[in-house]
Scaffold this active site. Structure first.
Site, short mmCIF file in Angstrom:
data_model
loop_
_atom_site.label_atom_id
_atom_site.label_comp_id
_atom_site.label_asym_id
_atom_site.label_seq_id
_atom_site.Cartn_x
_atom_site.Cartn_y
_atom_site.Cartn_z
N THR A 40 0.84 -1.21 0.00
CA THR A 40 0.00 0.00 0.00
C THR A 40 0.87 1.26 0.00
OG1 THR A 40 -1.66 -1.20 1.25
CG2 THR A 40 -1.85 1.19 1.26
N HIS A 43 1.94 1.90 -3.41
CA HIS A 43 0.88 2.56 -4.21
C HIS A 43 0.88 4.07 -3.94
CE1 HIS A 43 -1.04 -0.97 -5.90
NE2 HIS A 43 -0.99 -1.55 -4.72
P1 NAD Z 1 2.71 -8.03 -3.95
O1 NAD Z 1 2.25 -7.11 -5.00
O2 NAD Z 1 4.06 -7.88 -3.36
O3 NAD Z 1 2.57 -9.55 -4.45
C1 NAD Z 1 1.79 -9.95 -5.53
C2 NAD Z 1 2.60 -10.97 -6.32
O4 NAD Z 1 1.79 -11.49 -7.35
C3 NAD Z 1 3.85 -10.37 -6.96
O5 NAD Z 1 5.02 -11.03 -6.47
C4 NAD Z 1 3.62 -10.60 -8.45
O6 NAD Z 1 4.81 -10.88 -9.15
C5 NAD Z 1 2.67 -11.82 -8.41
N1 NAD Z 1 2.01 -12.09 -9.68
C6 NAD Z 1 1.87 -11.29 -10.78
N2 NAD Z 1 1.27 -11.97 -11.78
C7 NAD Z 1 1.02 -13.23 -11.32
C8 NAD Z 1 0.43 -14.39 -11.91
N3 NAD Z 1 -0.06 -14.38 -13.15
N4 NAD Z 1 0.36 -15.51 -11.14
C9 NAD Z 1 0.84 -15.53 -9.88
N5 NAD Z 1 1.41 -14.45 -9.28
C10 NAD Z 1 1.49 -13.32 -10.00
O7 NAD Z 1 1.61 -7.95 -2.79
P2 NAD Z 1 1.60 -8.34 -1.24
O8 NAD Z 1 2.02 -7.17 -0.45
O9 NAD Z 1 2.21 -9.66 -0.99
O10 NAD Z 1 0.00 -8.47 -1.11
C11 NAD Z 1 -0.69 -9.46 -1.83
C12 NAD Z 1 -2.02 -8.96 -2.36
O11 NAD Z 1 -2.91 -8.71 -1.25
C13 NAD Z 1 -1.96 -7.64 -3.12
O12 NAD Z 1 -2.93 -7.68 -4.16
C14 NAD Z 1 -2.39 -6.62 -2.07
O13 NAD Z 1 -2.97 -5.46 -2.66
C15 NAD Z 1 -3.42 -7.41 -1.32
N6 NAD Z 1 -3.69 -6.99 0.06
C16 NAD Z 1 -4.96 -7.11 0.48
C17 NAD Z 1 -5.29 -6.83 1.79
C18 NAD Z 1 -6.69 -7.02 2.25
O14 NAD Z 1 -6.98 -6.64 3.38
N7 NAD Z 1 -7.56 -7.62 1.44
C19 NAD Z 1 -4.30 -6.43 2.67
C20 NAD Z 1 -2.98 -6.33 2.22
C21 NAD Z 1 -2.68 -6.64 0.90
#
Ligand code: NAD
Ligand code: ZN
Length: 341
Positions: A40, A43
């Site tokens: 976040t 972002h």
């Molecule tokens: P991050 O962006 O570091 O990890 C996402 C990963 O997905 C990256 O390593 C990326 O290379 C990979 N990816 C891209 N394309 C892909 C594909 N086709 N197949 C598999 N993997 C692929 O994010 P993070 O900090 O580990 O967080 C994970 C997710 O959770 C993010 O989307 C984030 O926004 C979300 N999030 C949600 C909450 C919530 O409360 N719902 C809280 C925190 C984070």
């Protein structure tokens, strides 16, 4: 005090000097030891569409931290000066139906620390005492500083019974990797994690994933065949926010499988709903962490031997914050910590 602020409506973040916040009657004043950079924060750093709509400028950001209690309001009970704490970044209203039922993670009126109100990338932070979590003595500051994202991993992973189950995690970001370690620790059989980033897949292997699959090079169905899984995954944890990854997951699930969705897609996402319907899948959305059951479980998991130390790949002093953000932005990292001491 020193604070990292979003000062201008453009990409970047700036080290500034702001007033030390004053705790109200029910608040704690926390002297920050360590903070960690969240997706976040990236972002907000990059000033994407979501940030432009959400973040008031100027604003001290950040919500992953550990520190010590150095002040408190007169109504606070249960904390003492010097207590080491981290805290829940969702400040809930306390009066909606869910809050009153103790389901504070489902509050519809939340404020985010470092998103809607002053954040933790500062020498001092004020939060309601109700949001603070005391860190047991045998848990390091390093690990305590990542309790917020670990909480996402734990809340998602423990949404469904994992004992003896085959688990698919899409997205080997820091949260996906920690979820893989948690799934293994609590007794899943195969934990397969996917990504397209080799650095992160390697890290996932180090942290206990049975198989870490680069879906740009290898097909998931070849991997399940190799593992002798003839029926598909029992539990899916979507942790990428990428539609292609979610579609891969739906195809790879067994009938009756359960899917927990943490990853946030950039916009609307079309899927093949027949996969959900004919397989009888159960899909659960995940937001944040449970207050405070997830926090309790995080501490207990670490105390029962869950080793998360490899996920912390970089540490910088706050004066080198730019290196921290550059490292996080490169994709060649796990968690990146900024030290305030
Ligand atoms: P991050 O962006 O570091 O990890 C996402 C990963 O997905 C990256 O390593 C990326 O290379 C990979 N990816 C891209 N394309 C892909 C594909 N086709 N197949 C598999 N993997 C692929 O994010 P993070 O900090 O580990 O967080 C994970 C997710 O959770 C993010 O989307 C984030 O926004 C979300 N999030 C949600 C909450 C919530 O409360 N719902 C809280 C925190 C984070
Ligand atoms: Zn509420």
């Amino acid at each position: 005090m020193k604070a990292l602020s979003k000062l201008n409506s453009e990409a970047g973040i700036w080290l500034t000097d702001v007033e030390i916040p004053e705790p109200g009657h029910n608040d704690l004043l926390i002297k920050i030891h360590k903070t960690a950079i969240c997706g976040t924060d990236m972002h907000i750093y990059n000033w994407d569409e979501w940030s432009q709509k959400t973040i008031p400028v100027p604003m001290v950001v950040g919500h992953e931290y550990v520190g010590e209690v150095v002040g408190m309001g007169q109504e606070v009970v249960g904390f003492q000066m010097g207590d080491r704490v981290s805290g829940e970044g969702h400040i809930t209203c306390g009066h909606c139906r869910n809050c009153r039922a103790g389901r504070r993670h489902l509050c519809r009126n939340t404020y985010g620390v470092g998103v809607d109100r002053q954040g933790a990338f500062a020498e001092y932070l004020v939060i309601p005492a109700l949001n603070a979590f005391k860190i047991p003595d045998n848990i390091s500051d390093d690990l305590a500083s990542i309790f917020d994202p670990l909480g996402n991993a734990v809340h998602t992973a423990l949404s469904f019974d994992l004992v003896g189950e085959d688990v698919l995690i899409t997205g080997a970001g820091p949260i996906g990797i920690m979820a893989a370690a948690v799934a293994k620790h609590v007794g899943a059989r195969h934990v397969v994690i996917t990504d397209i980033n080799e650095y992160r897949l390697d890290l996932a292997r180090k942290m206990g994933a049975t198989r870490a699959v680069n879906v740009a090079k290898e097909s998931l169905s070849d991997v399940t065949t190799e593992l002798g899984m003839s029926e598909g995954f029992d539990v899916g944890l979507e942790m990428s926010g990428v539609p292609a990854a979610f579609c891969d997951m739906l195809s790879a699930m067994n009938h009756g499988g359960k899917v927990a969705m943490l990853g946030i897609p950039a916009g609307e996402m079309a899927i093949d709903w027949s996969q959900v319907i004919f397989k009888g899948l159960i899909i659960k959305g995940i937001y944040g962490r449970e207050m405070f059951e997830t926090w309790y479980k995080m501490a207990s998991l670490i105390q029962s031997g869950l080793d998360l130390t490899p996920i912390i790949t970089h540490q910088f002093h706050i004066d080198d914050f730019q290196k921290g953000f550059d490292t996080m932005g490169s994709g060649e990292s796990g968690k990146v910590i900024l030290n305030w001491k």
